[in-house]
Scaffold this motif. Structure first.
Motif, short mmCIF file in Angstrom:
data_model
loop_
_atom_site.label_atom_id
_atom_site.label_comp_id
_atom_site.label_asym_id
_atom_site.label_seq_id
_atom_site.Cartn_x
_atom_site.Cartn_y
_atom_site.Cartn_z
N VAL A 39 0.47 -13.01 10.20
CA VAL A 39 -0.14 -13.32 8.90
C VAL A 39 -1.47 -12.58 8.76
O VAL A 39 -1.78 -12.05 7.70
N ALA A 40 -2.25 -12.54 9.85
CA ALA A 40 -3.53 -11.83 9.82
C ALA A 40 -3.30 -10.34 9.55
O ALA A 40 -4.01 -9.72 8.75
N PHE A 41 -2.28 -9.77 10.20
CA PHE A 41 -1.94 -8.36 9.98
C PHE A 41 -1.58 -8.12 8.51
O PHE A 41 -2.08 -7.19 7.89
N ALA A 42 -0.72 -8.97 7.96
CA ALA A 42 -0.28 -8.79 6.58
C ALA A 42 -1.46 -8.90 5.61
O ALA A 42 -1.59 -8.09 4.69
N CYS A 43 -2.31 -9.87 5.83
CA CYS A 43 -3.46 -10.09 4.95
C CYS A 43 -4.43 -8.91 5.02
O CYS A 43 -4.87 -8.38 3.99
N ALA A 44 -4.78 -8.50 6.23
CA ALA A 44 -5.71 -7.38 6.41
C ALA A 44 -5.13 -6.07 5.88
O ALA A 44 -5.83 -5.28 5.24
N SER A 45 -3.84 -5.86 6.10
CA SER A 45 -3.20 -4.65 5.61
C SER A 45 -3.14 -4.63 4.09
O SER A 45 -3.32 -3.58 3.46
N LYS A 46 -2.92 -5.79 3.51
CA LYS A 46 -2.88 -5.89 2.05
C LYS A 46 -4.25 -5.56 1.46
O LYS A 46 -4.35 -4.87 0.46
N HIS A 47 -5.32 -6.03 2.13
CA HIS A 47 -6.67 -5.75 1.64
C HIS A 47 -7.02 -4.27 1.81
O HIS A 47 -7.54 -3.64 0.90
N SER A 48 -6.74 -3.74 2.99
CA SER A 48 -7.18 -2.38 3.33
C SER A 48 -6.20 -1.29 2.91
O SER A 48 -6.58 -0.12 2.85
N ARG A 49 -4.95 -1.66 2.66
CA ARG A 49 -3.88 -0.68 2.40
C ARG A 49 -3.75 0.28 3.57
O ARG A 49 -3.47 1.46 3.41
N SER A 50 -3.98 -0.26 4.78
CA SER A 50 -3.89 0.52 6.02
C SER A 50 -3.18 -0.31 7.07
O SER A 50 -3.10 -1.53 6.96
N TYR A 51 -2.72 0.37 8.11
CA TYR A 51 -2.22 -0.33 9.28
C TYR A 51 -3.42 -0.99 9.95
O TYR A 51 -4.51 -0.41 9.99
N CYS A 52 -3.25 -2.20 10.44
CA CYS A 52 -4.36 -2.92 11.06
C CYS A 52 -3.97 -3.41 12.44
O CYS A 52 -2.81 -3.73 12.70
N VAL A 53 -4.95 -3.46 13.32
CA VAL A 53 -4.75 -3.98 14.67
C VAL A 53 -5.67 -5.18 14.88
O VAL A 53 -6.73 -5.29 14.27
N THR A 54 -5.25 -6.06 15.77
CA THR A 54 -6.04 -7.23 16.09
C THR A 54 -7.09 -6.84 17.13
O THR A 54 -6.75 -6.37 18.21
N ALA A 55 -8.37 -7.03 16.79
CA ALA A 55 -9.46 -6.73 17.72
C ALA A 55 -9.80 -7.95 18.55
O ALA A 55 -10.06 -7.85 19.75
N SER A 56 -9.81 -9.12 17.92
CA SER A 56 -10.09 -10.35 18.66
C SER A 56 -9.70 -11.56 17.82
O SER A 56 -9.46 -11.45 16.62
N VAL A 57 -9.65 -12.68 18.50
CA VAL A 57 -9.35 -13.95 17.84
C VAL A 57 -10.51 -14.88 18.19
O VAL A 57 -10.85 -15.03 19.37
N ASN A 58 -11.10 -15.47 17.18
CA ASN A 58 -12.24 -16.34 17.40
C ASN A 58 -11.77 -17.78 17.46
O ASN A 58 -11.38 -18.36 16.46
N LYS A 59 -11.75 -18.34 18.62
CA LYS A 59 -11.52 -19.76 18.91
C LYS A 59 -10.36 -20.38 18.11
O LYS A 59 -10.40 -20.48 16.90
N VAL A 60 -9.38 -20.84 18.85
CA VAL A 60 -8.26 -21.55 18.25
C VAL A 60 -8.23 -22.95 18.86
O VAL A 60 -8.09 -23.09 20.07
N ASN A 61 -8.41 -23.95 18.05
CA ASN A 61 -8.28 -25.33 18.50
C ASN A 61 -7.01 -25.90 17.90
O ASN A 61 -6.86 -25.91 16.68
N PHE A 62 -6.12 -26.38 18.75
CA PHE A 62 -4.91 -27.02 18.26
C PHE A 62 -5.24 -28.48 17.99
O PHE A 62 -5.41 -29.27 18.90
N LEU A 63 -5.37 -28.81 16.72
CA LEU A 63 -5.84 -30.14 16.30
C LEU A 63 -4.73 -31.18 16.30
O LEU A 63 -4.97 -32.33 16.66
#
Length: 179
Positions: A39-63
């Motif tokens: 989903v992050a890839f799709a969202c970032a690619s839609k904004h940038s109109r470019s291929y995107c890679v994941t650089a990092s993930v900031n804290k995931v808490n499973f609530l």
């Protein structure tokens, strides 16, 4: 060029199958993280109109756990942009399709970088903030970035003051046995 957060906002839903469950019978966190990355890839690619890679993930808490048979919905939007990077905020909710009860399962921030075919960073459009919520999310991303930078510097300096930190360990359940 500037785009609004609404221009790149996406939402996906998927029914959770038994094959996605862990040994405890709940949906495996790794599966959810994989969906979030997509989903992050799709969202970032839609904004940038470019291929995107994941650089990092900031804290995931499973609530809250996600059950087999629940409908999981992921909502993503670009919260911040740099030169080639974007912070994509993702909210994960699950819904019991029989009762209609929904629960917030987790939220996270994925730092995505736009790249060209050779893997070189490319510039991304700016972000037009159209409401106070969008401004709040942008500012929170800046604060999180500054905090992460400070934390990294503090950890880098740890060895310079290691003896001071070792003294603090007496309050923890740890045994020091340097040989």
């Amino acid at each position: 060029m500037f785009k609004t957060t609404e221009d790149s906002r996406i939402q996906i839903s998927e029914l959770m199958k038994p094959s996605y469950a862990n040994f405890g019978g709940k949906i495996h966190g790794g599966y959810i993280l994989s969906l979030m990355d997509n989903v992050a890839f799709a969202c970032a690619s839609k904004h940038s109109r470019s291929y995107c890679v994941t650089a990092s993930v900031n804290k995931v808490n499973f609530l809250n756990p996600i059950e087999v048979g629940e409908l999981v919905t992921m909502k993503a939007s670009v919260n911040y942009v740099g030169n080639s990077s974007m912070v994509v905020g993702i909210r994960v909710e699950s819904e019991n399709i029989r009762t209609g009860e929904t629960k917030h399962c987790n939220s996270s921030y994925f730092i995505m970088v736009a790249v060209d075919e050779e893997g070189n960073k490319v510039s991304v459009p700016g972000l037009t903030l159209t409401n106070k919520l969008a401004a709040k999310r942008f500012i929170k991303s800046i604060i999180r970035q500054e905090s992460d930078t400070k934390r990294s510097m503090d950890l880098e300096n740890l060895y310079k003051n290691l003896d001071l930190h070792l003294e603090k360990l007496k309050d923890y359940k740890v045994q020091i046995d340097f040989k």
